[in-house]
Design an enzyme around this catalytic site. Sequence first.
Site, PDB file in Angstrom:
ATOM      1  N   GLY A 152       7.925   8.597  10.059  1.00  0.00           N
ATOM      2  CA  GLY A 152       7.046   8.165   8.974  1.00  0.00           C
ATOM      3  C   GLY A 152       5.563   8.238   9.293  1.00  0.00           C
ATOM      4  O   GLY A 152       4.761   8.623   8.450  1.00  0.00           O
ATOM      5  N   ALA A 153       5.185   7.886  10.507  1.00  0.00           N
ATOM      6  CA  ALA A 153       3.758   7.892  10.874  1.00  0.00           C
ATOM      7  C   ALA A 153       3.386   9.090  11.734  1.00  0.00           C
ATOM      8  O   ALA A 153       2.267   9.169  12.236  1.00  0.00           O
ATOM      9  CB  ALA A 153       3.411   6.607  11.622  1.00  0.00           C
ATOM     10  N   ARG A 200      11.981   0.030   7.422  1.00  0.00           N
ATOM     11  CA  ARG A 200      12.465  -0.615   8.639  1.00  0.00           C
ATOM     12  C   ARG A 200      13.976  -0.474   8.713  1.00  0.00           C
ATOM     13  O   ARG A 200      14.681  -0.602   7.716  1.00  0.00           O
ATOM     14  CB  ARG A 200      12.106  -2.120   8.651  1.00  0.00           C
ATOM     15  CG  ARG A 200      10.628  -2.414   8.806  1.00  0.00           C
ATOM     16  CD  ARG A 200      10.126  -2.092  10.202  1.00  0.00           C
ATOM     17  NE  ARG A 200       8.743  -2.489  10.401  1.00  0.00           N
ATOM     18  CZ  ARG A 200       7.699  -1.736  10.127  1.00  0.00           C
ATOM     19  NH1 ARG A 200       7.882  -0.523   9.618  1.00  0.00           N
ATOM     20  NH2 ARG A 200       6.466  -2.166  10.345  1.00  0.00           N
ATOM     21  N   LYS A 254       0.821  -1.211   0.000  1.00  0.00           N
ATOM     22  CA  LYS A 254       0.000   0.000   0.000  1.00  0.00           C
ATOM     23  C   LYS A 254       0.856   1.262   0.000  1.00  0.00           C
ATOM     24  O   LYS A 254       0.582   2.216  -0.731  1.00  0.00           O
ATOM     25  CB  LYS A 254      -0.946  -0.026   1.198  1.00  0.00           C
ATOM     26  CG  LYS A 254      -2.029  -1.097   1.081  1.00  0.00           C
ATOM     27  CD  LYS A 254      -2.935  -1.074   2.294  1.00  0.00           C
ATOM     28  CE  LYS A 254      -4.096  -2.064   2.109  1.00  0.00           C
ATOM     29  NZ  LYS A 254      -3.639  -3.442   2.007  1.00  0.00           N
ATOM     30  N   ILE A 255       1.909   1.293   0.822  1.00  0.00           N
ATOM     31  CA  ILE A 255       2.752   2.479   0.894  1.00  0.00           C
ATOM     32  C   ILE A 255       3.572   2.627  -0.386  1.00  0.00           C
ATOM     33  O   ILE A 255       3.612   3.700  -1.000  1.00  0.00           O
ATOM     34  CB  ILE A 255       3.668   2.424   2.130  1.00  0.00           C
ATOM     35  CG1 ILE A 255       2.830   2.422   3.409  1.00  0.00           C
ATOM     36  CG2 ILE A 255       4.641   3.609   2.132  1.00  0.00           C
ATOM     37  CD1 ILE A 255       3.624   2.177   4.673  1.00  0.00           C
ATOM     38  N   CYS A 286      12.315   4.622   4.550  1.00  0.00           N
ATOM     39  CA  CYS A 286      11.355   4.977   5.602  1.00  0.00           C
ATOM     40  C   CYS A 286      10.566   3.736   6.018  1.00  0.00           C
ATOM     41  O   CYS A 286       9.445   3.853   6.520  1.00  0.00           O
ATOM     42  CB  CYS A 286      10.403   6.067   5.108  1.00  0.00           C
ATOM     43  SG  CYS A 286      11.204   7.629   4.712  1.00  0.00           S
ATOM     44  N   GLU A 331      17.672   2.103  17.338  1.00  0.00           N
ATOM     45  CA  GLU A 331      16.988   3.370  17.590  1.00  0.00           C
ATOM     46  C   GLU A 331      16.813   3.586  19.091  1.00  0.00           C
ATOM     47  O   GLU A 331      16.514   2.637  19.817  1.00  0.00           O
ATOM     48  CB  GLU A 331      15.625   3.380  16.888  1.00  0.00           C
ATOM     49  CG  GLU A 331      15.744   3.327  15.375  1.00  0.00           C
ATOM     50  CD  GLU A 331      14.386   3.440  14.668  1.00  0.00           C
ATOM     51  OE1 GLU A 331      13.363   3.660  15.353  1.00  0.00           O
ATOM     52  OE2 GLU A 331      14.368   3.318  13.434  1.00  0.00           O
ATOM     53  N   HIS A 354      12.593   8.664  12.803  1.00  0.00           N
ATOM     54  CA  HIS A 354      11.458   7.739  12.672  1.00  0.00           C
ATOM     55  C   HIS A 354      10.129   8.503  12.706  1.00  0.00           C
ATOM     56  O   HIS A 354       9.266   8.272  13.560  1.00  0.00           O
ATOM     57  CB  HIS A 354      11.482   6.686  13.772  1.00  0.00           C
ATOM     58  CG  HIS A 354      10.781   5.414  13.370  1.00  0.00           C
ATOM     59  ND1 HIS A 354      11.198   4.172  13.751  1.00  0.00           N
ATOM     60  CD2 HIS A 354       9.676   5.202  12.607  1.00  0.00           C
ATOM     61  CE1 HIS A 354      10.387   3.245  13.266  1.00  0.00           C
ATOM     62  NE2 HIS A 354       9.455   3.858  12.564  1.00  0.00           N
TER      63      HIS A 354
END
Length: 526
Positions: A280-281, A230, A149-150, A228, A259, A278
């Site tokens: 991305g979301a 993992r 989807k991304i 972006c 991280e 991090h």
Amino acid sequence: MPKVLVSDPIDQAGLDILAQVAQVDVKTKLPPEELVQIISNYDALMIRSGTKVTSEVIEAASQLKIIGRAGVGVDNIDVAAATRRGIVVVNSPEGNTIAAAEHALAMMLSLSRNIPEADKSVKESAWNRKQFTGVEVYKKILGVVGLGKIGSHVATVARSMGMTILAYDPFISKERAAELNCSLVDLDLLFQEADYITLHIPKTKETAHLINAEALAKMKPTTRIINCARGGIIDEAALYDALKNGVIAGAALDVYEAEPLGESALRELGKSVVLTPHLGASTTEAQINVAVDVAEQIRDVLLGLPARSAVNIPGLRPDVLEKLRPYLQLAETLGNLVGQLAGGRVEQVQIRLQGELANQDSKPIVIATLKGLLTNALRERVNYVNASIEAKERGIKVIETRDASIKDFTGSLYVSAQGSLGEHSVTGVILGGSEVRITDINQFPINVPPTKYMLFTLHRDMPGIIGKIGSLLGSFNVNIASMQVGRQIVRGDAVMVLSIDDPLPDGILEEITKVPGIRDAYTVAL
């Protein structure tokens, strides 16, 4: 009125939805022992990443119907324990899609135009325009690794900016790629041709350090990489060397092997690298989306309706679930097995319910088979709700049949798949009420329980061949737990199935195929 416990910070939009049907208690940062003490009072639990829903919590949750995770990952929930208790676990698999895709595109453009370094320069009262001359993405080739989807959204937007899209995804059909106006290519060609490479795949054993020194050496000196997805997909030490020595032009990273990012030589590379923590979301919209999505599902379940994104088994009455549970495990195992035998890009799968199983509700069994089939491609992103949708999006043709006349066992399940490695089939049964057994591989009779690591060979039925395989595995320190051979006629073709204690070392499969009489060999990890 039902009661909902919200134990992590959730956007108010989600709380408002829950308040329509339940009493909502917001109690964040609960100590684990306190959560265990109070959870028996609640019908639903809504969390993010901060709360750990352990088996102890679930055991104490005497009236809990649903656990909702406002996000994608459910690693902080004991899903198996919840399933055993009949508790639905839901997440929001698509709530972050746009945010993650847009961040990848933003990183690509920031890297191309040196935006972070230019911004820093101006804020330090400098005006060095020539120092920050960038490059255009227009008419450049974008290599998208992973067309989920991304990745699909990134490809669509990038194409609208005038980019040509090459894509690598062994689990996507050519038809689906064509719908997205992408050219499906192998990974080496993508590495060689792409001006930009963006990664949208999970980290697995196969994808760990996918971008390593060898891969980087195949790229053009003008190539720029965006990750972006993992951390750990890129070998960061190899990337540093490649950037420092001009092997490639740049990289934009939002995720890292460890991280938060500690001491890293990547920080020294100036405008050739863009680094973000991090994000991305991390958009307001994404946080609202996941809160609303999960709150709506909790509301629906409390009203007696099915959830749309359950990660365990939704929509089944407890009595039906209990009856079908062993066959769902059988179906998922056979789907996983035949998917690996057939190869990554499966085009068609046939599922046949045989004997008494032909009289059962086929839908959950078909869904469980598809979940197993797609597990290697999608990992935690595939579940019993979205398996059929994911299969359809990948262009997989699903054929469902029944044959009550087959009486070799009380009830059996046959699954065949046509994929990159040809057509393969498996049949399995349930023995003793719960034990999964594989009874047929490619029309060769066999009787073996599935194990975590398995080796399958197709060979001529001839003296000495089993001993040669055993000796070869022994020379590589591979321990054989069990072995069975299935054949149709003496001295004809045969199938050998070996359960092994550990994954095969690199290179051994090629050595096995060199043994005289061996026609093919496959490894499977269940």
